[in-house]
Design a protein around this motif. Structure first.
Motif, mmCIF file in Angstrom:
data_model
loop_
_atom_site.group_PDB
_atom_site.id
_atom_site.type_symbol
_atom_site.label_atom_id
_atom_site.label_comp_id
_atom_site.label_asym_id
_atom_site.label_seq_id
_atom_site.Cartn_x
_atom_site.Cartn_y
_atom_site.Cartn_z
ATOM 1 N N GLY A 65 6.833 15.142 5.457
ATOM 2 C CA GLY A 65 5.550 14.661 5.963
ATOM 3 C C GLY A 65 4.829 13.714 5.025
ATOM 4 O O GLY A 65 3.664 13.385 5.239
ATOM 5 N N ALA A 66 5.507 13.243 3.983
ATOM 6 C CA ALA A 66 4.882 12.340 3.017
ATOM 7 C C ALA A 66 4.873 10.894 3.498
ATOM 8 O O ALA A 66 4.157 10.065 2.954
ATOM 9 N N VAL A 67 5.674 10.605 4.518
ATOM 10 C CA VAL A 67 5.752 9.262 5.089
ATOM 11 C C VAL A 67 5.379 9.369 6.555
ATOM 12 O O VAL A 67 5.926 10.208 7.269
ATOM 13 N N LEU A 77 -0.076 2.654 1.850
ATOM 14 C CA LEU A 77 0.508 1.593 1.018
ATOM 15 C C LEU A 77 0.196 1.787 -0.462
ATOM 16 O O LEU A 77 0.806 1.138 -1.317
ATOM 17 N N ALA A 78 -0.717 2.675 -0.789
ATOM 18 C CA ALA A 78 -1.070 2.935 -2.184
ATOM 19 C C ALA A 78 -0.373 4.175 -2.736
ATOM 20 O O ALA A 78 -0.642 4.584 -3.861
ATOM 21 N N ALA A 92 9.053 5.633 -11.223
ATOM 22 C CA ALA A 92 8.170 5.552 -10.060
ATOM 23 C C ALA A 92 8.666 4.489 -9.082
ATOM 24 O O ALA A 92 9.279 3.491 -9.480
ATOM 25 N N PHE A 93 8.401 4.748 -7.818
ATOM 26 C CA PHE A 93 8.650 3.813 -6.729
ATOM 27 C C PHE A 93 7.377 3.755 -5.915
ATOM 28 O O PHE A 93 6.693 4.773 -5.754
ATOM 29 N N SER A 94 7.064 2.590 -5.365
ATOM 30 C CA SER A 94 5.971 2.573 -4.401
ATOM 31 C C SER A 94 6.550 3.029 -3.072
ATOM 32 O O SER A 94 7.724 2.786 -2.779
ATOM 33 N N LEU A 95 5.748 3.710 -2.280
ATOM 34 C CA LEU A 95 6.213 4.135 -0.973
ATOM 35 C C LEU A 95 6.573 2.914 -0.126
ATOM 36 O O LEU A 95 7.533 2.938 0.640
ATOM 37 N N ALA A 96 5.840 1.830 -0.313
ATOM 38 C CA ALA A 96 6.093 0.601 0.446
ATOM 39 C C ALA A 96 7.478 0.032 0.149
ATOM 40 O O ALA A 96 8.163 -0.466 1.047
ATOM 41 N N GLU A 97 7.929 0.082 -1.097
ATOM 42 C CA GLU A 97 9.247 -0.482 -1.403
ATOM 43 C C GLU A 97 10.382 0.354 -0.810
ATOM 44 O O GLU A 97 11.474 -0.150 -0.592
ATOM 45 N N LEU A 98 10.112 1.624 -0.500
ATOM 46 C CA LEU A 98 11.123 2.485 0.109
ATOM 47 C C LEU A 98 11.150 2.362 1.632
ATOM 48 O O LEU A 98 12.106 2.789 2.270
ATOM 49 N N ASP A 149 -1.089 9.906 -4.108
ATOM 50 C CA ASP A 149 -2.014 8.924 -3.545
ATOM 51 C C ASP A 149 -2.802 8.296 -4.675
ATOM 52 O O ASP A 149 -3.194 8.982 -5.616
ATOM 53 N N ALA A 150 -3.056 7.004 -4.575
ATOM 54 C CA ALA A 150 -3.869 6.347 -5.593
ATOM 55 C C ALA A 150 -5.256 6.968 -5.599
ATOM 56 O O ALA A 150 -5.825 7.212 -4.542
#
Length: 151
Positions: A65-67, A77-78, A92-98, A149-150
């Motif tokens: 449920g994280a995406v 996006l943050a 670290a990875f940004s969720l956006a890059e995945l 989350d940021a």
């Protein structure tokens, strides 16, 4: 105690508590991984090609449920995905890059390479990033994955 110092301490404590609530730990137990479709993946790591099998990190994050089911937008996006190893190594990875619609960086949580379970030096779990130019984010002895989350 001076009022300003007291207020600063309270704000610091409140900020730390709020930040802790914005972190989601992703389950890496055998049952969570077994519930997802497995894929084979080849990756170059320190001059050696590894032939491994495991689950896509994106599928693991979606199941937890994280995406969101729909495309990423807004606050999602943050989000950052933090992978930590037993020895303290972290990447670290940004969720956006995945996200396949945005960055499409393929990342896998693997437990088998060359048709054998990972040994104690590399496992029991390992993160592999097959398209990476360097294996710096292919984490050995993967211990945890957190989605943050940021603040």
């Amino acid at each position: 105690m001076k009022p300003i110092l007291l207020v600063a301490m309270l704000l610091s404590t409140a900020s730390s508590a709020a930040y802790a609530q914005q972190t989601q730990r992703i389950a890496l137990d055998a049952a969570s991984l077994a519930a997802l479709p497995r894929e084979t993946v080849d990756a170059e790591v320190h001059g050696h090609t590894l032939h491994c099998s495991g689950v896509p990190l994106g599928a693991l994050l979606r199941k937890a449920g994280a995406v969101p089911e729909k495309s990423l937008h807004g606050a999602a996006l943050a989000r950052t995905v933090l992978a930590s190893a037993h020895d303290g190594y972290r990447v670290a990875f940004s969720l956006a890059e995945l996200d396949p619609a945005l960055g499409d960086t393929r990342v896998f949580v693997v437990d088998r390479c060359d048709d054998k379970p990972l040994d104690a030096q590399d496992g029991p779990l390992r993160l592999l990033v097959p398209g990476a130019k360097r294996a710096a984010r292919s984490v050995r002895q993967l211990q945890s994955i957190d989605v943050i989350d940021a603040p």
